[in-house]
Design a protein around this motif. Sequence first.
Motif, PDB file in Angstrom:
ATOM      1  N   ALA A 154       0.836  -1.205   0.000  1.00 29.62           N
ATOM      2  CA  ALA A 154       0.000   0.000   0.000  1.00 29.62           C
ATOM      3  C   ALA A 154       0.868   1.250   0.000  1.00 29.62           C
ATOM      4  N   LEU A 155       0.347   2.319  -0.598  1.00 36.10           N
ATOM      5  CA  LEU A 155       1.070   3.587  -0.707  1.00 36.10           C
ATOM      6  C   LEU A 155       0.214   4.721  -0.162  1.00 36.10           C
ATOM      7  N   TYR A 156       0.854   5.622   0.574  1.00 35.35           N
ATOM      8  CA  TYR A 156       0.187   6.851   0.990  1.00 35.35           C
ATOM      9  C   TYR A 156       1.089   8.024   0.650  1.00 35.35           C
ATOM     10  N   LEU A 157       0.541   9.008  -0.043  1.00 31.46           N
ATOM     11  CA  LEU A 157       1.273  10.224  -0.393  1.00 31.46           C
ATOM     12  C   LEU A 157       0.682  11.403   0.359  1.00 31.46           C
ATOM     13  N   HIS A 158       1.539  12.166   1.023  1.00 29.06           N
ATOM     14  CA  HIS A 158       1.103  13.325   1.803  1.00 29.06           C
ATOM     15  C   HIS A 158       1.591  14.598   1.114  1.00 29.06           C
ATOM     16  N   ASN A 159       0.812  15.679   1.266  1.00 31.41           N
ATOM     17  CA  ASN A 159       1.137  16.948   0.610  1.00 31.41           C
ATOM     18  C   ASN A 159       1.346  16.753  -0.889  1.00 31.41           C
ATOM     19  N   LYS A 160       0.358  16.166  -1.540  1.00 35.45           N
ATOM     20  CA  LYS A 160       0.456  15.861  -2.964  1.00 35.45           C
ATOM     21  C   LYS A 160       0.501  17.144  -3.803  1.00 35.45           C
ATOM     22  N   GLU A 161       1.410  17.152  -4.767  1.00 39.02           N
ATOM     23  CA  GLU A 161       1.470  18.236  -5.737  1.00 39.02           C
ATOM     24  C   GLU A 161       0.617  17.891  -6.954  1.00 39.02           C
ATOM     25  N   ALA A 162       0.537  16.588  -7.268  1.00 40.23           N
ATOM     26  CA  ALA A 162      -0.242  16.089  -8.398  1.00 40.23           C
ATOM     27  C   ALA A 162      -0.341  14.576  -8.233  1.00 40.23           C
ATOM     28  N   ASP A 163      -0.920  13.887  -9.209  1.00 44.00           N
ATOM     29  CA  ASP A 163      -1.033  12.441  -9.116  1.00 44.00           C
ATOM     30  C   ASP A 163       0.337  11.793  -8.938  1.00 44.00           C
ATOM     31  N   ASP A 164       0.437  10.923  -7.945  1.00 41.05           N
ATOM     32  CA  ASP A 164       1.626  10.086  -7.695  1.00 41.05           C
ATOM     33  C   ASP A 164       2.846  10.848  -7.188  1.00 41.05           C
ATOM     34  N   VAL A 165       2.736  12.149  -6.937  1.00 40.85           N
ATOM     35  CA  VAL A 165       3.890  12.916  -6.457  1.00 40.85           C
ATOM     36  C   VAL A 165       3.489  13.811  -5.288  1.00 40.85           C
TER      37      VAL A 165
END
Length: 312
Positions: A154-165
Amino acid sequence: MAEITASLVKELREKSGVGMMDCKRALQENNGELDAAMDWLRTKGLAKAAKKADRAAAEGLVAGMVSQDAKSGVVVELNAETDFVSKNATFQEAAREIARVALGVDGDVDAISAAKTAKGETVGDMITNLIATVGENMRLRRSARLSVGQGAVALYLHNKEADDVGKLAVLVALEGAGDQAVLKEVGRKIALHVAGTPTPPLALTTDELDPALVAKEREIQTLTAMESGKPREIAEKMVEGRIRKWQEEVVLLKQPFVMNPDQTIEQLVAATAKETGQPLAVKGFVRFALGEGVEKKTDDFAAEVAQLSGQS
């Protein structure tokens, strides 16, 4: 065609600061003529990119991706000099593309840099060309990959700038034969915990803690106890309880779950195993926070003025 000797390649490299392979190619394209090869590198933007290579790159993006079958996942950190670049769509796509490539590479940053993108260029060349285009130093700083035979990553992205980043990415790998949809959701919650807990975990289990780190903490706690007037032998006995408490704070499985502080991560995993009717274990986790551990250059003009005043 003129012979391209190793000494000629070395001379061009020292003059331009560009890598050996690019220097060799430049000389081949220009019949071994040094000045023409240098001009060729400048035309391609490679010499310009090389001159930026010593400038601090601590901003940028962290990118993360999980395979379609959720059996593997990657996180990478692509650095640039300014935060402004992280909002650049071209830079964002480059970070995403590196993550896509990394999904299929079982290796480190060097292996990923040598691997080819969907356009047929290497990741290293893509970054070099991006440096020339954007005008900032960039580097693929680090990468990590987790995989499971059965279960889910599983992946969690915080403070996203855009999809997947974004600015922070966490991967969690759960190994087990239970319902994958359940495991993916629990893995996401654990990843969110790793990203949001006030004390980021240093290891999955107590046994995986860095021995040097444990020894340093033990010494700190011993000296603290001794300062209260206790003899060292008594202080060392007192320290054992403090070390156990510290381990509970920094070991992922021992930490209270941020979404339910009455339950540890270890208990959450056990409850999920009971729910699915299958054994379950956290195989590993990765937490990448943008720029952590990188010394950022700051311009302290007041200090410079004071220094100059003192020299006058």
